[in-house]
Write an enzyme that holds these catalytic residues in place. Structure first.
Site, PDB file in Angstrom:
ATOM      1  N   GLU A   1       7.868 -62.532 -15.388  1.00  0.00           N
ATOM      2  CA  GLU A   1       6.611 -62.592 -16.054  1.00  0.00           C
ATOM      3  C   GLU A   1       5.819 -61.352 -15.409  1.00  0.00           C
ATOM      4  O   GLU A   1       5.144 -60.741 -15.908  1.00  0.00           O
ATOM      5  CB  GLU A   1       5.991 -63.900 -15.920  1.00  0.00           C
ATOM      6  CG  GLU A   1       4.765 -63.951 -16.698  1.00  0.00           C
ATOM      7  CD  GLU A   1       3.971 -65.277 -16.991  1.00  0.00           C
ATOM      8  OE1 GLU A   1       4.694 -66.168 -16.260  1.00  0.00           O
ATOM      9  OE2 GLU A   1       2.881 -65.492 -17.599  1.00  0.00           O
TER      10      GLU A   1
ATOM     11  N   GLU B   1      -5.876 -64.728  -7.713  1.00  0.00           N
ATOM     12  CA  GLU B   1      -6.286 -65.073  -6.387  1.00  0.00           C
ATOM     13  C   GLU B   1      -4.837 -65.575  -5.949  1.00  0.00           C
ATOM     14  O   GLU B   1      -4.499 -65.530  -4.672  1.00  0.00           O
ATOM     15  CB  GLU B   1      -6.923 -66.347  -6.440  1.00  0.00           C
ATOM     16  CG  GLU B   1      -8.405 -66.043  -6.770  1.00  0.00           C
ATOM     17  CD  GLU B   1      -8.593 -65.582  -8.215  1.00  0.00           C
ATOM     18  OE1 GLU B   1      -7.938 -65.823  -9.147  1.00  0.00           O
ATOM     19  OE2 GLU B   1      -9.938 -64.920  -8.467  1.00  0.00           O
TER      20      GLU B   1
ATOM     21  N   SER C   1       1.160 -74.397 -17.371  1.00  0.00           N
ATOM     22  CA  SER C   1      -0.366 -75.020 -16.930  1.00  0.00           C
ATOM     23  C   SER C   1      -0.810 -76.314 -17.324  1.00  0.00           C
ATOM     24  O   SER C   1      -0.423 -76.769 -18.555  1.00  0.00           O
ATOM     25  CB  SER C   1      -1.357 -74.053 -17.538  1.00  0.00           C
ATOM     26  OG  SER C   1      -1.020 -72.566 -16.982  1.00  0.00           O
TER      27      SER C   1
END
Length: 393
Positions: free
Chosen positions: A244, A380, A129
């Site tokens: 993951e 999302e 990220s």
């Protein structure tokens, strides 16, 4: 689908259960069951025990030092250790970068990096990220410019879990800014002791330090630390994210949380309350459905299929079910959930029967469960994957 456990599976389950009963230290188990924060030494101590047993990377192929467990055995191991109150097996080395290295890395990289993961001597963290990119990894901007035999890395990674404890970071970096967003990305292994790296803490909503921002300023990384081909990092990133998301169901932890809520309700005389019974029935159905969905995916994997959008379903449902249960646990606590001082809990971290720190552990879990619906690709993003690949929308 044949959901029946084989005799070998049942024997393996008994073996894992017995191992946890005999070797999981009580001091660590008590912290986990009370949802209190664990120190680095707690994680490393348990993983040292697993490494000594040869179980820290049981699902790895035997040729790379694993046990060659089937997907079913891996599921049983995760469920039994979690249910017993063992710490989360830190996934960054074992589950994430290890499989990427033995699948896509060079022979020299396998020899250099895999032993440290198997022995629990090298602590990895994940550099995916970035600020202003979030779950949309295609927007990452950390640059790696090649100068001869090194890449010069500049940029930053954020929400880097446990970077303050880690020795190495595996990072996605942009090596060709002119390419399409999903192209021009490479996968680098970076020593966190390299000059030019700064790690800044990010305190999360529970008041504790899990996350960090990692800054790279002219960090020189040998080209030999690049896994696979230059500009093909997106392929390796997707492979890693599949691992993951499959791990995110956490059925064993969900079952443990159900029992914890039942215990709280009994202590507070709520078990006859109609609203409580209705919520608990819903959770029990949700956990059962999650378990069967997980087993169905395992059955497909053992039949030769690769996990696709089904891994997104596990991530979505596993994270939302645990989040909802942590919220309900706080509802059951009622006003007892109001006192919350994380520094006090850290001071009394080994006081297993202390009521105040016990209830604060439940609040800590409630606050921390905001994170799993965001990490590993936000929920999302998972809904978009399911809509596109499962529903054809």
């Amino acid at each position: 689908m044949d959901a029946a456990w084989t005799a070998e599976d049942e024997q393996f389950r008994r073996e894992v259960r017995q191992f946890c009963a005999e070797h999981l230290p009580d001091s660590i188990r008590e912290k986990v069951l009370a949802s209190r924060p664990l120190a680095r030494d707690d994680y490393m101590r348990w993983q040292d025990i697993l490494a000594k047993r040869g179980w820290i990377a049981g699902f790895w192929p035997k040729e790379y030092g694993g046990c060659g467990w089937t997907p079913t055995q891996s599921y049983i191991f995760q469920e039994e250790t979690s249910y017993a109150g063992a710490p989360w097996l830190l996934p960054f080395g074992v589950n994430y970068v290890g499989p990427v290295i033995y699948t896509f890395g060079s022979e020299a990289q396998k020899r250099r990096y895999l032993p440290g993961i198997l022995s629990n001597e090298v602590f990895w963290c994940q550099g995916y990220s970035e600020p202003n990119a979030g779950s949309d990894l295609a927007r990452l901007k950390t640059r790696a410019v090649r100068e001869g035999d090194v890449y010069v890395v500049n940029g930053s990674k954020i929400w880097t879990t446990m970077a303050h404890w880690a020795d190495w970071i595996f990072a996605l970096v942009r090596t060709d800014p002119s390419a399409k967003p999903q192209e021009g990305i490479s996968f680098l292994l970076i020593d966190l002791k390299s000059p030019g790296i700064t790690i800044e803490p990010i305190k999360s909503i529970d008041g504790l330090h899990h996350f960090n921002q990692v800054f790279f300023s002219d960090v020189r990384v040998p080209v030999e630390n690049r896994v696979g081909e230059e500009n093909k990092g997106w392929t390796y990133a997707k492979f890693l994210l599949g691992h993951e998301r499959v791990l995110s169901a956490e059925v064993g932890k969900a079952k443990r949380c159900l029992e914890r809520i039942q215990q709280l309700a009994r202590e507070r005389g709520l078990t006859a309350n109609a609203r409580y019974r209705d919520r608990m029935a819903g959770f029990e159905i949700d956990v059962l459905a999650l378990e069967w969905t997980t087993l169905r995916l395992l059955s497909a994997v053992m039949g030769g299929q690769s996990p696709g959008y089904e891994a997104s379903i596990l991530k979505l449902r596993g994270s939302t079910i645990l989040q909802a249960m942590s919220e309900f646990a706080v509802d059951v606590l009622s006003a007892d959930a109001l006192p919350y001082q994380p520094e006090l809990m850290l001071d009394r971290i080994n006081v297993a029967d202390e009521e105040l720190t016990g209830t604060m552990g439940i609040v800590t879990e409630f606050l921390f469960q905001r994170a799993p619906t965001i990490w590993g690709g936000s929920n999302e993003i998972q809904r978009n994957i399911i809509a596109k690949h499962a529903l054809g929308l």
